[in-house]
Write a protein that holds these residues in place. Structure first.
Motif, mmCIF file in Angstrom:
data_model
loop_
_atom_site.group_PDB
_atom_site.id
_atom_site.type_symbol
_atom_site.label_atom_id
_atom_site.label_comp_id
_atom_site.label_asym_id
_atom_site.label_seq_id
_atom_site.Cartn_x
_atom_site.Cartn_y
_atom_site.Cartn_z
ATOM 1 N N LEU A 182 0.841 -1.202 0.000
ATOM 2 C CA LEU A 182 0.000 0.000 0.000
ATOM 3 C C LEU A 182 0.876 1.253 0.000
ATOM 4 C CD1 LEU A 182 -3.068 0.560 2.373
ATOM 5 C CD2 LEU A 182 -1.503 2.394 1.818
ATOM 6 N N PHE A 183 1.873 1.294 0.904
ATOM 7 C CA PHE A 183 2.672 2.516 1.022
ATOM 8 C C PHE A 183 3.628 2.694 -0.152
ATOM 9 C CE2 PHE A 183 1.308 2.259 5.508
ATOM 10 C CZ PHE A 183 0.736 3.515 5.581
ATOM 11 N N GLU A 184 4.006 1.605 -0.820
ATOM 12 C CA GLU A 184 4.776 1.760 -2.052
ATOM 13 C C GLU A 184 3.950 2.502 -3.092
ATOM 14 O OE1 GLU A 184 6.186 -2.072 -3.259
ATOM 15 O OE2 GLU A 184 7.476 -2.283 -1.493
ATOM 16 N N ASP A 185 2.667 2.156 -3.185
ATOM 17 C CA ASP A 185 1.782 2.894 -4.090
ATOM 18 C C ASP A 185 1.652 4.351 -3.663
ATOM 19 O OD1 ASP A 185 1.222 0.945 -5.941
ATOM 20 O OD2 ASP A 185 -0.629 0.279 -4.981
ATOM 21 N N VAL A 186 1.491 4.581 -2.358
ATOM 22 C CA VAL A 186 1.339 5.951 -1.855
ATOM 23 C C VAL A 186 2.556 6.792 -2.239
ATOM 24 C CG1 VAL A 186 1.252 7.404 0.228
ATOM 25 C CG2 VAL A 186 -0.206 5.384 0.059
ATOM 26 N N TYR A 187 3.760 6.267 -1.986
ATOM 27 C CA TYR A 187 4.969 7.042 -2.294
ATOM 28 C C TYR A 187 5.154 7.226 -3.794
ATOM 29 C CZ TYR A 187 6.847 7.848 2.354
ATOM 30 O OH TYR A 187 7.036 8.333 3.631
ATOM 31 N N ASP A 188 4.836 6.165 -4.577
ATOM 32 C CA ASP A 188 4.936 6.307 -6.041
ATOM 33 C C ASP A 188 3.969 7.369 -6.543
ATOM 34 O OD1 ASP A 188 6.883 4.394 -6.164
ATOM 35 O OD2 ASP A 188 5.554 2.769 -6.830
ATOM 36 N N TRP A 189 2.738 7.315 -6.070
ATOM 37 C CA TRP A 189 1.722 8.274 -6.521
ATOM 38 C C TRP A 189 2.064 9.693 -6.076
ATOM 39 C CZ3 TRP A 189 -3.548 5.333 -5.364
ATOM 40 C CH2 TRP A 189 -3.649 4.250 -6.247
ATOM 41 N N CYS A 190 2.542 9.826 -4.833
ATOM 42 C CA CYS A 190 2.889 11.161 -4.331
ATOM 43 C C CYS A 190 4.091 11.734 -5.082
ATOM 44 C CB CYS A 190 3.168 11.118 -2.834
ATOM 45 S SG CYS A 190 1.671 10.873 -1.840
ATOM 46 N N GLU A 191 5.021 10.860 -5.488
ATOM 47 C CA GLU A 191 6.161 11.331 -6.279
ATOM 48 C C GLU A 191 5.693 11.827 -7.644
ATOM 49 O OE1 GLU A 191 10.511 9.731 -7.869
ATOM 50 O OE2 GLU A 191 9.369 8.544 -6.418
ATOM 51 N N LEU A 192 4.771 11.110 -8.262
ATOM 52 C CA LEU A 192 4.216 11.540 -9.539
ATOM 53 C C LEU A 192 3.500 12.891 -9.406
ATOM 54 C CD1 LEU A 192 2.796 8.177 -10.929
ATOM 55 C CD2 LEU A 192 4.583 9.568 -12.001
ATOM 56 N N GLN A 193 2.910 13.120 -8.241
ATOM 57 C CA GLN A 193 2.173 14.360 -7.997
ATOM 58 C C GLN A 193 3.075 15.466 -7.449
ATOM 59 O OE1 GLN A 193 -2.223 13.200 -6.582
ATOM 60 N NE2 GLN A 193 -0.680 11.972 -5.540
ATOM 61 N N GLU A 194 4.349 15.140 -7.218
ATOM 62 C CA GLU A 194 5.334 16.083 -6.675
ATOM 63 C C GLU A 194 4.911 16.610 -5.307
ATOM 64 O OE1 GLU A 194 6.361 19.055 -9.566
ATOM 65 O OE2 GLU A 194 6.852 17.585 -11.104
ATOM 66 N N LEU A 195 4.377 15.723 -4.478
ATOM 67 C CA LEU A 195 4.085 16.072 -3.088
ATOM 68 C C LEU A 195 5.361 15.900 -2.268
ATOM 69 C CD1 LEU A 195 0.610 14.343 -2.483
ATOM 70 C CD2 LEU A 195 1.120 16.531 -3.568
ATOM 71 N N ASP A 196 5.615 16.843 -1.362
ATOM 72 C CA ASP A 196 6.882 16.859 -0.620
ATOM 73 C C ASP A 196 6.826 15.985 0.632
ATOM 74 O OD1 ASP A 196 8.191 18.572 -2.375
ATOM 75 O OD2 ASP A 196 7.363 20.354 -1.417
ATOM 76 N N LEU A 197 6.602 14.686 0.444
ATOM 77 C CA LEU A 197 6.559 13.781 1.585
ATOM 78 C C LEU A 197 7.959 13.552 2.130
ATOM 79 C CD1 LEU A 197 3.978 10.965 0.790
ATOM 80 C CD2 LEU A 197 3.607 13.311 1.526
ATOM 81 N N ASP A 198 8.017 13.340 3.444
ATOM 82 C CA ASP A 198 9.287 13.038 4.091
ATOM 83 C C ASP A 198 9.196 11.623 4.667
ATOM 84 O OD1 ASP A 198 11.778 13.224 5.181
ATOM 85 O OD2 ASP A 198 11.407 15.030 6.352
#
Length: 452
Positions: free
Chosen positions: A184-200
């Motif tokens: 699940l979180f691999e999808d979250v990080y992949d999707w957030c990277e595509l959206q250029e969200l600044d997750l830490d």
């Protein structure tokens, strides 16, 4: 405007976007808008929506007629929504190539709509800009993963992880417990990277299947946009993996609540230096005034941090949530924590907002409280050393009704946010609470049915 749209048009074409989700956030934080074919979106240069969507409650109801027609045109006219080229994100879970574009809202004369949460945040940021200051914020979003539950009368349960078993007990900061949901979180990080969200970082929090995602520090408006998009992304990723993600403030009995902790500092635009620190690295007067403003005005703006009846279930001693607006250094038992940091990174962490708060309004309110403290010179109380949960220090309204009344009667807050916004927001939250009071809870059936 035309240059902005030219850049946006190029971006849509470069990404071969066929559909555009045109969005605004309402007072509750729900995204409302229209889905448009890209060609139509480009041709129309925005969209129109009834202004009344900004007086809609979480249940889809509207405020009382006398307030509705006091704040809105009786003809129920449209507001003009214009895309912000800096708030454009892909929709990675969509079947067709799709973008989501956050819009700003204006009346026919070109004035910003006062009821718009995004406009409220922009108004507060302009106060800072006029002083030569720029706020820097870093949000931390807590949320729960749960089993899918079709019946709202049933309590939520922890989901099944990769091991085939639900999580039991407290697993704070456990790597293995977080790894249970790796796909699940691999999808979250992949999707957030595509959206250029600044997750830490991703952290497993105190609660059963409770997680926290931290955002990197940055511009307040951009991060509020990102939180709006992140919530959608997190829910969609959870659904893909047959679990649910909830940002309710207190979704489970006996488990800690979920917060939206806000770290905030202020930069002098001319020098780039943190105004919270003196030249010798000590706390500046402006820093102490900022904390003094948070202490004085958070109780008057609490409905923007705790917007629902469920929000107030967080504020209990010894449940990892603050019950006051005391402050202290490296102290997680108070509402305002000052983390250990160097002079340029000196900041205050507002631990009061719930994960259910509207990100635009929570960030706007937190920054506004500090701003008033800085310009009016409010002094903070003495910092708390040790445990800060004692009820005698409690300086917050205890219920949503009390909090709304206090916000409604604050002349200082009305001066900065305007009569129309205060009246509209309070009316929406009162309408929601009236709806809540009509529902009989399981607690009442369990303990009162045969006992009274």
């Amino acid at each position: 405007m035309s240059n902005n749209l030219d850049q946006l048009t190029d971006w849509l074409k470069d990404h071969k976007i066929t559909e555009v989700e045109c969005m605004i956030g309402d007072l509750t934080g729900i995204t409302r808008g229209k889905i448009s074919p890209t060609n139509k979106f480009i041709a129309e240069k925005g969209m129109r929506l009834p202004e009344s969507v900004l007086l809609q409650t979480v249940t889809g109801d509207y405020v009382e007629d006398d307030i509705y027609y006091e704040l809105l045109d009786p003809a129920d006219i449209d507001m003009i929504c214009r895309p912000d080229q800096n708030a454009v994100f892909l929709v990675p879970w969509a079947i067709e190539p799709t973008a989501q574009v956050i819009h700003d809202t204006y009346d026919k004369q070109g004035n910003p709509i006062e009821l718009s949460p995004r406009n409220v945040l922009k108004k507060v940021l302009k106060l800072y800009a006029d002083k030569g200051w720029q706020p820097i914020v870093a949000p931390e979003m807590e949320f729960y993963l749960t089993k899918r539950c079709e019946d709202p009368d049933f309590p939520l349960q922890p989901p099944i992880g990769r091991s085939g078993r639900p999580e039991t007990g407290r697993q704070s900061f456990s790597i293995e417990a977080a790894n249970e949901f790796d796909p699940l979180f691999e999808d979250v990080y992949d999707w957030c990277e595509l959206q250029e969200l600044d997750l830490d970082t991703l952290i497993h929090e105190d609660g059963t299947a409770q997680m926290e995602i931290n955002f990197r520090h940055g511009d307040a408006l951009s991060l509020a946009d990102q939180i709006l998009v992140f919530k959608r992304t997190m829910r969609e990723a959870a659904l893909k993996h047959d679990v649910a993600a909830t940002f309710m403030a207190k979704p489970m009995t006996g488990e800690p609540g979920s917060a939206m902790h806000l770290h905030q500092s202020i930069i002098d635009i001319a020098t780039g230096k943190n105004v919270f620190s003196n030249e010798d690295g000590t706390m500046s007067e402006l820093f102490l005034n900022h904390i003094g403003g948070l202490q004085k005005f958070i109780p008057e703006l609490l409905p923007l941090f705790a917007p629902n009846v469920n929000s107030f279930r967080r504020f209990l001693p010894d449940t990892s949530a603050p019950v006051n607006v005391e402050w202290g250094e490296e102290n997680r038992t108070v509402g305002l924590r000052v983390p250990d940091a160097g002079p340029q990174n000196r900041r205050v962490e507002n631990r009061l907002p719930g994960a259910d708060a509207n990100p635009y309004l929570a960030i706007a309110a937190s920054l506004l409280c500090g701003y008033i403290g800085m310009v009016e010179g409010h002094k903070p109380s003495a910092p708390v050393v040790g445990r800060g949960y004692e009820r005698r220090n409690l300086r917050l309204p205890l219920t949503i009704e009390d909090a709304l009344e206090r916000m409604e009667n604050s002349k200082t807050i009305e001066k900065y946010l305007g009569h129309k916004f205060i009246t509209g927001y309070v009316a929406v939250k009162r309408a929601e609470h009236e709806n809540f009071k009509r529902v009989i809870s399981s607690w009442e059936r369990e303990f009162l049915l045969f006992a009274v």
